[in-house]
Design a protein around this motif. Sequence first.
Motif, PDB file in Angstrom:
ATOM      1  N   PRO A 118       0.857  -1.462   0.051  1.00 14.25           N
ATOM      2  CA  PRO A 118       0.278  -0.013  -0.017  1.00 14.25           C
ATOM      3  C   PRO A 118       0.971   1.490   0.216  1.00 14.25           C
ATOM      4  CG  PRO A 118       0.277  -1.336   1.992  1.00 14.25           C
ATOM      5  CD  PRO A 118       0.892  -1.477   1.880  1.00 14.25           C
ATOM      6  N   VAL A 119       1.839   1.137  -0.006  1.00 13.14           N
ATOM      7  CA  VAL A 119       2.905   2.645   0.328  1.00 13.14           C
ATOM      8  C   VAL A 119       3.256   2.799  -1.164  1.00 13.14           C
ATOM      9  CG1 VAL A 119       5.337   3.016   1.031  1.00 13.14           C
ATOM     10  CG2 VAL A 119       3.921   1.369   2.202  1.00 13.14           C
ATOM     11  N   LEU A 120       3.356   2.252  -1.746  1.00  9.73           N
ATOM     12  CA  LEU A 120       3.697   2.735  -3.742  1.00  9.73           C
ATOM     13  C   LEU A 120       2.333   3.510  -4.060  1.00  9.73           C
ATOM     14  CD1 LEU A 120       4.949  -0.600  -5.625  1.00  9.73           C
ATOM     15  CD2 LEU A 120       6.401   1.022  -4.331  1.00  9.73           C
ATOM     16  N   PRO A 121       0.760   2.909  -3.399  1.00 15.59           N
ATOM     17  CA  PRO A 121       0.010   3.899  -3.937  1.00 15.59           C
ATOM     18  C   PRO A 121       0.305   5.286  -3.545  1.00 15.59           C
ATOM     19  CG  PRO A 121      -0.910   2.186  -4.107  1.00 15.59           C
ATOM     20  CD  PRO A 121       0.490   2.203  -3.209  1.00 15.59           C
ATOM     21  N   LEU A 122       0.934   5.661  -1.917  1.00 14.45           N
ATOM     22  CA  LEU A 122       0.796   6.925  -2.455  1.00 14.45           C
ATOM     23  C   LEU A 122       2.689   7.062  -1.820  1.00 14.45           C
ATOM     24  CD1 LEU A 122       0.610   8.732   0.725  1.00 14.45           C
ATOM     25  CD2 LEU A 122       2.476   6.178   2.353  1.00 14.45           C
TER      26      LEU A 122
END
Length: 284
Positions: A118-122
């Motif tokens: 989920p960090v990549l979309p952020l």
Amino acid sequence: MTADAPENRLSPASEVGDLNEEEVEAVDKQSRPSAALIHETIRAEGERELERSAFALMMSGLAAGLSIGFSVVVPAVLMTALPDAPWEHLLTALGYTIGFLIVVLGRQQLFTENTLTPVLPLLHEPSWHRLRLVLRLWGIVLASNIVATWIFSAVLAHTPLFDAEIKAAIAEFSRSTMQSPFGAMFLKAVLAGWLIALMVWLMPASGDSKPFVIIIVTYVVAVAHLAHIIAGSVEASYLVHIGEATMSDYAFRFFVPTLLGNTLGGVLLVACFNFGQVAPELQN
């Protein structure tokens, strides 16, 4: 893969003008996925995870926390079956991989995997809204993972599920979780978080070899005595249940340094670095 990552930009074979269509397709099948393609695959999955309901995340997190308990039980069973020898740990460490195989292949939510997905979309589109979604996912998954590990270890400690010999082996296997001082535990956790997030990064390119990737990476975590916040929580909470450790030991000798290290290892060393290598391509 999302629509904003066109295939002709990611496939080197499509730029070869002296091949016919069948040959280009054959080259594409043989080529390794590019870093940008891997990034987009994981980012798309991260977008879906951020949109899941709190109940779905909680149930998946509970399932993962229970499943990871087998990464403690199986090594203990192997310890009772194998002779006491210098090489014993090399075989019992294979048992540690079982819980991770169940969790990853079963698509259950494990906190350390979510230091990347989920960090990549952020990182791709930073915003306060996305940050809140990431923190929401982390909070729900971590809490449900930890609750499940305490339930699992309580069953191991307070029921006749296993005989005294295996319970003693579980305790012996678990003691290494509490032996390192804060700084050493933190560094071990950084490496473990790094490896688990790298495992997630490798999965899209692994094809049918996914189980082998999981086994190899988690075997390294086990054989090197690295610190994993969820699998380690089964071990540390078991020691609390049998009276060999206190809640203070669990919190400050295990939980805090391991959580900080796993998060740093996954977010900084994998998510940020791997995002950095593809960011220029994604912006073009």
